[in-house]
Design a protein around this motif. Structure first.
Motif, PDB file in Angstrom:
ATOM      1  N   SER A 262       0.835  -1.200   0.000  1.00 37.65           N
ATOM      2  CA  SER A 262       0.000   0.000   0.000  1.00 37.65           C
ATOM      3  C   SER A 262       0.868   1.248   0.000  1.00 37.65           C
ATOM      4  CB  SER A 262      -0.927   0.020   1.220  1.00 37.65           C
ATOM      5  OG  SER A 262      -0.182   0.109   2.416  1.00 37.65           O
ATOM      6  N   VAL A 263       0.368   2.251  -0.674  1.00 36.34           N
ATOM      7  CA  VAL A 263       0.904   3.607  -0.598  1.00 36.34           C
ATOM      8  C   VAL A 263      -0.319   4.483  -0.378  1.00 36.34           C
ATOM      9  CG1 VAL A 263       2.092   5.480  -1.791  1.00 36.34           C
ATOM     10  CG2 VAL A 263       2.836   3.108  -2.139  1.00 36.34           C
ATOM     11  N   THR A 264      -0.462   4.981   0.834  1.00 33.81           N
ATOM     12  CA  THR A 264      -1.632   5.777   1.180  1.00 33.81           C
ATOM     13  C   THR A 264      -1.170   7.031   1.895  1.00 33.81           C
ATOM     14  OG1 THR A 264      -1.866   4.517   3.218  1.00 33.81           O
ATOM     15  CG2 THR A 264      -3.176   3.782   1.339  1.00 33.81           C
TER      16      THR A 264
ATOM     17  N   TYR B 105      -3.634   6.981  -3.028  1.00 33.52           N
ATOM     18  CA  TYR B 105      -4.321   5.890  -2.360  1.00 33.52           C
ATOM     19  C   TYR B 105      -4.206   4.686  -3.276  1.00 33.52           C
ATOM     20  CZ  TYR B 105      -7.278   3.674   1.041  1.00 33.52           C
ATOM     21  OH  TYR B 105      -7.728   2.839   2.049  1.00 33.52           O
ATOM     22  N   ALA B 106      -3.217   3.843  -3.003  1.00 35.49           N
ATOM     23  CA  ALA B 106      -2.959   2.663  -3.832  1.00 35.49           C
ATOM     24  C   ALA B 106      -2.849   1.442  -2.927  1.00 35.49           C
ATOM     25  CB  ALA B 106      -1.684   2.844  -4.643  1.00 35.49           C
TER      26      ALA B 106
ATOM     27  N   LEU C 120      -5.942  -1.385  -6.563  1.00 36.48           N
ATOM     28  CA  LEU C 120      -6.935  -0.324  -6.564  1.00 36.48           C
ATOM     29  C   LEU C 120      -6.165   0.957  -6.321  1.00 36.48           C
ATOM     30  CD1 LEU C 120     -10.163   0.161  -6.359  1.00 36.48           C
ATOM     31  CD2 LEU C 120      -9.651   0.531  -3.944  1.00 36.48           C
ATOM     32  N   ARG C 121      -6.349   1.934  -7.203  1.00 35.03           N
ATOM     33  CA  ARG C 121      -5.601   3.171  -7.019  1.00 35.03           C
ATOM     34  C   ARG C 121      -6.462   4.379  -7.328  1.00 35.03           C
ATOM     35  NH1 ARG C 121      -5.748   6.567 -11.095  1.00 35.03           N
ATOM     36  NH2 ARG C 121      -5.101   5.824 -13.109  1.00 35.03           N
TER      37      ARG C 121
ATOM     38  N   PHE D  43      -9.357   3.468  -9.990  1.00 34.63           N
ATOM     39  CA  PHE D  43      -9.345   2.383 -10.969  1.00 34.63           C
ATOM     40  C   PHE D  43      -8.964   1.096 -10.264  1.00 34.63           C
ATOM     41  CE2 PHE D  43      -9.033   5.940 -13.778  1.00 34.63           C
ATOM     42  CZ  PHE D  43      -9.605   5.524 -14.963  1.00 34.63           C
ATOM     43  N   HIS D  44      -9.633   0.011 -10.627  1.00 35.10           N
ATOM     44  CA  HIS D  44      -9.212  -1.315 -10.185  1.00 35.10           C
ATOM     45  C   HIS D  44      -8.492  -1.955 -11.361  1.00 35.10           C
ATOM     46  CE1 HIS D  44      -9.881  -5.733  -9.385  1.00 35.10           C
ATOM     47  NE2 HIS D  44      -9.049  -5.320  -8.459  1.00 35.10           N
ATOM     48  N   LEU D  45      -7.291  -2.435 -11.122  1.00 37.81           N
ATOM     49  CA  LEU D  45      -6.495  -3.086 -12.156  1.00 37.81           C
ATOM     50  C   LEU D  45      -6.386  -4.572 -11.807  1.00 37.81           C
ATOM     51  CD1 LEU D  45      -5.390  -0.031 -11.669  1.00 37.81           C
ATOM     52  CD2 LEU D  45      -3.717  -0.731 -13.346  1.00 37.81           C
TER      53      LEU D  45
END
Length: 168
Positions: free
Chosen positions: A43-45, A53-54, A74-75, A93-95
């Motif tokens: 996570s990178v939040t 917010y990833a 999810l980012r 976006f959800h990848l």
């Protein structure tokens, strides 16, 4: 004028958790907490306006007939952050691991303190907060419909997990 999305194209789930709003909010931005209640791998939040917010999950071993393997990333971008009331993430976006991105969407987490039965303020140790999650955005098609079918149940399970974590 644009037409609002149909209710089936919005995830709207909530739960009451016995803890302070600050502890709930921290659980959405702290890597260890995200791993504990949402099974996040990376996570990178950044809890501030224009923060990242990833969230990344391990790809699943099984494949959904429509979306392929689940998990992935999810980012989005934190647009609003209020330490007492929640946050709003735009351009979400959800990848999925094996298929095209799904988005854009928005994610809003709203925190509302629950007053004592007599309406008075309660000490932090006895405080409860109503946590509401709304995820919205939609394009017509089977991938989007399937995504929302899955993510609604995923959010319900995740909120129960969050409650167990914060109330122990």
């Amino acid at each position: 004028m644009t037409k609002p999305p149909a209710a089936s194209h919005i995830v709207d789930v909530s739960i009451e958790i016995k803890c302070t709003p600050g502890r709930v909010l921290k659980a959405f931005f702290d890597h260890d907490a995200l791993g504990a209640w949402w099974q996040v791998r990376n996570s990178v939040t950044t809890p501030r306006a224009l923060g990242a917010y990833a969230i990344e999950w391990e790809p699943t071993d099984f494949r959904d007939d429509v979306l392929g393997r689940l998990g992935g990333t999810l980012r989005g971008t934190v647009m609003q952050y209020d330490a007492a009331r929640g946050f709003f993430v735009a351009d979400v976006f959800h990848l999925p691991p094996d298929s095209e991105p799904i988005g854009p969407m928005a994610l809003e987490v709203t925190l509302t303190p629950v007053a004592a039965a007599d309406g008075s303020t309660v000490p932090d140790a006895d405080q409860s907060v109503h946590v509401r999650i709304q995820q919205m955005g939609f394009e017509e098609g089977p991938r989007w419909r399937r995504y929302y079918d899955l993510v609604r149940g995923g959010w319900e399970r995740a909120l129960r997990s969050l409650k167990m974590l914060l109330e122990k």
